[in-house]
Design an enzyme around this catalytic site. Structure first.
Site, mmCIF file in Angstrom:
data_model
loop_
_atom_site.group_PDB
_atom_site.id
_atom_site.type_symbol
_atom_site.label_atom_id
_atom_site.label_comp_id
_atom_site.label_asym_id
_atom_site.label_seq_id
_atom_site.Cartn_x
_atom_site.Cartn_y
_atom_site.Cartn_z
ATOM 1 N N THR A 236 0.709 -1.184 0.046
ATOM 2 C CA THR A 236 -0.045 0.026 0.030
ATOM 3 C C THR A 236 0.853 1.394 0.124
ATOM 4 O O THR A 236 0.208 2.311 0.034
ATOM 5 C CB THR A 236 -0.846 -0.137 1.157
ATOM 6 O OG1 THR A 236 -0.062 -0.167 2.548
ATOM 7 C CG2 THR A 236 -1.950 -1.079 0.990
ATOM 8 N N TYR B 100 1.094 2.016 -8.203
ATOM 9 C CA TYR B 100 0.225 1.514 -7.104
ATOM 10 C C TYR B 100 -1.358 1.286 -7.688
ATOM 11 O O TYR B 100 -1.688 0.062 -7.666
ATOM 12 C CB TYR B 100 -0.021 2.434 -5.995
ATOM 13 C CG TYR B 100 -0.977 1.963 -5.009
ATOM 14 C CD1 TYR B 100 -0.926 0.874 -4.012
ATOM 15 C CD2 TYR B 100 -2.132 2.660 -4.931
ATOM 16 C CE1 TYR B 100 -1.917 0.431 -3.177
ATOM 17 C CE2 TYR B 100 -3.250 2.483 -4.035
ATOM 18 C CZ TYR B 100 -2.919 1.318 -3.074
ATOM 19 O OH TYR B 100 -3.910 0.918 -2.202
#
Ligand SMILES: NC(=O)c1ccc[n+]([C@@H]2O[C@H](COP(=O)([O-])OP(=O)(O)OC[C@H]3O[C@@H](n4cnc5c(N)ncnc54)[C@H](OP(=O)(O)O)[C@@H]3O)[C@@H](O)[C@H]2O)c1
Length: 325
Positions: free
Chosen positions: A64, A127
């Site tokens: 993350t 991401y």
């Protein structure tokens, strides 16, 4: 139910919600120590080790760190896309439902109305792209899987609320001065991890109650919308730091490896149609600040600056910059 990523913000809340629920059993709570998400060759033998198999497995594990993903794309794709696909394959072959968690960062962020599940994605970061690849891989492997997109998560762990309160308590102690600087041109909605966990439990129950299990894409977040600036003001006022000023700044004020979307509000109409509605983010924030996961800076006699929480900010660093004047 089984939980992957049990030591993360959402994972911890899931484990607690399942443990507290009388009608749901916790089959397993897997941290990295139990099984590395990416060790997909081991999934089968690892699952075989449990006498009572899970009916639903939630994947709350992910890589993350949004900025680090820009330079560690291999790790991002392996954790956020390849590994979830491996889990989807193994779980569906055993008839176990798979809930996989994804992000608002799959969208480009130039919209002007809440993003719906069927809207075109266009991630602008590694991401976001790795998470989008995960969505495609999971649903391509198991079309009965459920992919839940959420946004701006705060819960037990490092997050925006903790960062703001750390900065505020440093100023109160005289270790820093001047207003906080927080971006005011990114719009979205915060999500209380505990509320999201309860919503996921409700979705898991649906399959058992005879209702058609929910599959495909689903958006879940707390109701309402805000900017990081307004979110920060609400945090300070509610947590007893009304005297701490905040200077609104544009995104360009902070140099970050990954570009954050200017607008990432998720439409939760599909969830509402399914009878799942999460409370307003302000109410959720108030509950968080008074609840068991409240930041260490608010717990008398613990650490006033929250320095015991030494992990990097998970996904949104740095939206808050210290003005070192
Ligand atoms: N945080 C946000 O603002 C946000 C926003 C939108 C969507 N999401 C999504 O929501 C989900 C939950 O986020 P969160 O904030 O709860 O994340 P988090 O607090 O960063 O937790 C992620 C967990 O995943 C674990 N993990 C990472 N790689 C692993 C691996 N290879 N094997 C085993 N475990 C591994 C981490 O373990 P270690 O501590 O050992 O690394 C960590 O406990 C994620 O899918 C995320 O993408 C989050």
């Amino acid at each position: 139910m089984g939980v992957l990523g049990a030591s993360g913000q959402l994972g911890r809340c899931l484990v607690r919600a399942i443990t507290d629920a009388e009608d749901v059993e916790l089959a397993f709570a897997a941290t990295r120590a139990e099984i590395d998400l990416c060790d997909t060759g081991r999934i089968g033998s690892w699952l075989d080790g449990f006498a009572d198999p899970a009916d639903v497995v939630v994947n709350a594990a992910a890589y993350t760190k949004v900025d680090a993903c820009e330079t560690e794309s291999e790790r991002a794709y392996e954790t956020n896309a390849l590994a979830p696909a491996g889990w989807a394959r193994e779980l569906s072959s055993r008839g176990i439902r798979f809930f996989h968690v994804s992000t608002d960062y799959v969208f480009p962020g130039d919209g002007d109305r809440p993003y719906r599940e069927e809207d075109a994605t266009e991630p602008r970061t590694v991401y976001g792209a790795s998470k989008r690849a995960g969505e495609i891989a999971v649903l391509g492997t198991d079309p009965t899987a459920l992919v839940i997109r959420t946004s701006w998560v705060f819960g037990p762990g490092r997050n925006f609320v903790v960062a703001i309160l750390d900065q505020a308590s440093r100023r109160r102690r005289g270790e820093a001065e001047g207003p906080l600087r927080v971006v005011n041109d990114q719009h979205g909605a915060p999500t209380h991890a505990a509320d999201l966990a309860e919503a996921l439990l409700a979705l898991a129950r649906r399959g058992r109650d005879g209702a058609e299990p929910v599959r495909g894409l689903l958006h879940l977040r707390n109701a309402g919308e805000t900017t990081w600036f307004d979110f920060a003001r609400e945090i300070l006022d509610r947590a007893g730091y009304p005297e701490i000023g905040i200077e609104p700044v544009p995104t360009s004020a902070f140099e970050t490896a990954a570009t954050r979307p200017a607008y990432s509000l998720l439409s939760c109409r599909r969830a509402a149609d399914l009878g799942i509605e999460m409370r307003d983010w302000r109410e959720a924030l108030a509950a968080y600040l008074e609840g068991p996961d409240r930041p260490a800076a608010l717990i008398p006699g613990v650490v006033e600056d929250g320095s015991g929480q030494d992990r990097d900010l998970p996904t949104r660093a740095p939206v808050c910059g210290a003005a070192s004047r």
